[in-house]
Design a protein around this motif. Structure first.
Motif, PDB file in Angstrom:
ATOM      1  N   VAL A  44    -131.704 -21.447  -7.622  1.00  0.00           N
ATOM      2  CA  VAL A  44    -131.137 -20.670  -6.516  1.00  0.00           C
ATOM      3  C   VAL A  44    -129.973 -21.460  -5.940  1.00  0.00           C
ATOM      4  N   THR A  45    -128.835 -20.812  -5.782  1.00  0.00           N
ATOM      5  CA  THR A  45    -127.663 -21.506  -5.248  1.00  0.00           C
ATOM      6  C   THR A  45    -127.636 -21.433  -3.726  1.00  0.00           C
ATOM      7  N   GLU A  46    -126.899 -22.349  -3.144  1.00  0.00           N
ATOM      8  CA  GLU A  46    -126.739 -22.319  -1.689  1.00  0.00           C
ATOM      9  C   GLU A  46    -126.017 -21.035  -1.261  1.00  0.00           C
ATOM     10  N   ALA A  47    -125.100 -20.550  -2.080  1.00  0.00           N
ATOM     11  CA  ALA A  47    -124.403 -19.296  -1.767  1.00  0.00           C
ATOM     12  C   ALA A  47    -125.383 -18.130  -1.694  1.00  0.00           C
ATOM     13  N   GLU A  48    -126.345 -18.078  -2.607  1.00  0.00           N
ATOM     14  CA  GLU A  48    -127.368 -17.029  -2.579  1.00  0.00           C
ATOM     15  C   GLU A  48    -128.222 -17.149  -1.321  1.00  0.00           C
ATOM     16  N   LEU A  49    -128.571 -18.385  -0.976  1.00  0.00           N
ATOM     17  CA  LEU A  49    -129.350 -18.603   0.248  1.00  0.00           C
ATOM     18  C   LEU A  49    -128.567 -18.147   1.478  1.00  0.00           C
ATOM     19  N   MET A  50    -127.291 -18.495   1.555  1.00  0.00           N
ATOM     20  CA  MET A  50    -126.483 -18.119   2.718  1.00  0.00           C
ATOM     21  C   MET A  50    -126.345 -16.598   2.836  1.00  0.00           C
ATOM     22  N   GLN A  51    -126.185 -15.921   1.718  1.00  0.00           N
ATOM     23  CA  GLN A  51    -126.081 -14.461   1.742  1.00  0.00           C
ATOM     24  C   GLN A  51    -127.384 -13.846   2.249  1.00  0.00           C
ATOM     25  N   PHE A  77    -136.067 -12.869  20.575  1.00  0.00           N
ATOM     26  CA  PHE A  77    -135.257 -13.757  19.738  1.00  0.00           C
ATOM     27  C   PHE A  77    -134.077 -14.280  20.548  1.00  0.00           C
ATOM     28  N   LEU A  78    -133.847 -15.590  20.486  1.00  0.00           N
ATOM     29  CA  LEU A  78    -132.739 -16.193  21.218  1.00  0.00           C
ATOM     30  C   LEU A  78    -131.631 -16.684  20.297  1.00  0.00           C
ATOM     31  N   LYS A  79    -131.991 -17.502  19.315  1.00  0.00           N
ATOM     32  CA  LYS A  79    -130.998 -17.986  18.352  1.00  0.00           C
ATOM     33  C   LYS A  79    -131.712 -18.630  17.175  1.00  0.00           C
ATOM     34  N   ARG A  80    -130.928 -18.925  16.145  1.00  0.00           N
ATOM     35  CA  ARG A  80    -131.478 -19.558  14.941  1.00  0.00           C
ATOM     36  C   ARG A  80    -130.464 -20.541  14.385  1.00  0.00           C
ATOM     37  N   ASP A  81    -130.961 -21.682  13.948  1.00  0.00           N
ATOM     38  CA  ASP A  81    -130.149 -22.681  13.254  1.00  0.00           C
ATOM     39  C   ASP A  81    -130.758 -22.890  11.878  1.00  0.00           C
ATOM     40  N   LEU A  82    -129.916 -22.935  10.860  1.00  0.00           N
ATOM     41  CA  LEU A  82    -130.359 -23.242   9.501  1.00  0.00           C
ATOM     42  C   LEU A  82    -129.824 -24.625   9.168  1.00  0.00           C
ATOM     43  N   LEU A  83    -130.732 -25.556   8.890  1.00  0.00           N
ATOM     44  CA  LEU A  83    -130.368 -26.941   8.621  1.00  0.00           C
ATOM     45  C   LEU A  83    -130.642 -27.283   7.165  1.00  0.00           C
ATOM     46  N   GLU A  84    -129.784 -28.119   6.587  1.00  0.00           N
ATOM     47  CA  GLU A  84    -130.054 -28.646   5.254  1.00  0.00           C
ATOM     48  C   GLU A  84    -130.603 -30.051   5.416  1.00  0.00           C
ATOM     49  N   LYS A  85    -131.774 -30.275   4.856  1.00  0.00           N
ATOM     50  CA  LYS A  85    -132.419 -31.593   4.930  1.00  0.00           C
ATOM     51  C   LYS A  85    -131.868 -32.481   3.810  1.00  0.00           C
ATOM     52  N   PHE A  86    -132.020 -32.076   2.583  1.00  0.00           N
ATOM     53  CA  PHE A  86    -131.458 -32.745   1.409  1.00  0.00           C
ATOM     54  C   PHE A  86    -131.724 -31.872   0.197  1.00  0.00           C
ATOM     55  N   ASP A  87    -130.912 -32.047  -0.823  1.00  0.00           N
ATOM     56  CA  ASP A  87    -131.073 -31.353  -2.094  1.00  0.00           C
ATOM     57  C   ASP A  87    -131.354 -29.870  -1.885  1.00  0.00           C
ATOM     58  N   ARG A  88    -132.552 -29.400  -2.170  1.00  0.00           N
ATOM     59  CA  ARG A  88    -132.902 -27.980  -2.046  1.00  0.00           C
ATOM     60  C   ARG A  88    -133.800 -27.728  -0.849  1.00  0.00           C
TER      61      ARG A  88
END
Length: 108
Positions: free
Chosen positions: A19-26, A42-53
Motif C-alpha cells: 500500500v502506498t502513502e498516496a493510497e493512504l492519503m486518498q 468531532f473536533l479535529k484529526r491529525d494523521l502522524l507517520e511514526k516510521f516506515d509503514r
C-alpha cells in the motif's frame, strides 16, 4: 469526566505491504470528508507517520460518548471500510495496537 475537557483518540496502525502513502492519503481524505466531519462531537484529526509503514490517527472528540458512537457508526460506513482495508490486522495481544482514549487534562 469534566464537561470542559476534550477526549483524544489514539489509533496506531500499520499499512499493508504494497500500500502506498498516496493510497493512504486518498483514503484518509475520503474518510475525513465522508465520515468523520459528519460525526457528532468531532473536533479535529491529525494523521502522524511514526516510521516506515506505521501511522497514528489522533482524533479529538468532545466526549467519550461521541467517540464511542463514531466507532459504532464506522462499522457500517463504506469510507471507513476502505480506509481500514489498507491496514494490517490488529494484534490485540500488543497493547500499543488498537484504539485508546485519553482525557485531555490541559493543553499548553
Amino acid at each position: 469526566m469534566n464537561k470542559n475537557k476534550q477526549l483524544l483518540e489514539w489509533a496506531p496502525f500499520t499499512i499493508k505491504e504494497g500500500v502506498t502513502e498516496a493510497e493512504l492519503m486518498q483514503a484518509s481524505e475520503v474518510l475525513q470528508k465522508d465520515f468523520l466531519q459528519n460525526q457528532k462531537g468531532f473536533l479535529k484529526r491529525d494523521l502522524l507517520e511514526k516510521f516506515d509503514r506505521n501511522y497514528i490517527d489522533l482524533v479529538y472528540w468532545e466526549t467519550i460518548e461521541d467517540a464511542k458512537n463514531a466507532l459504532g457508526n464506522a462499522e457500517k460506513n463504506p469510507a471507513c471500510h476502505a480506509y481500514f482495508e489498507l491496514m494490517e490486522e490488529v494484534d490485540h495481544s500488543q497493547s500499543e495496537q488498537g484504539v485508546s482514549h485519553f482525557e485531555i487534562l490541559r493543553s499548553y
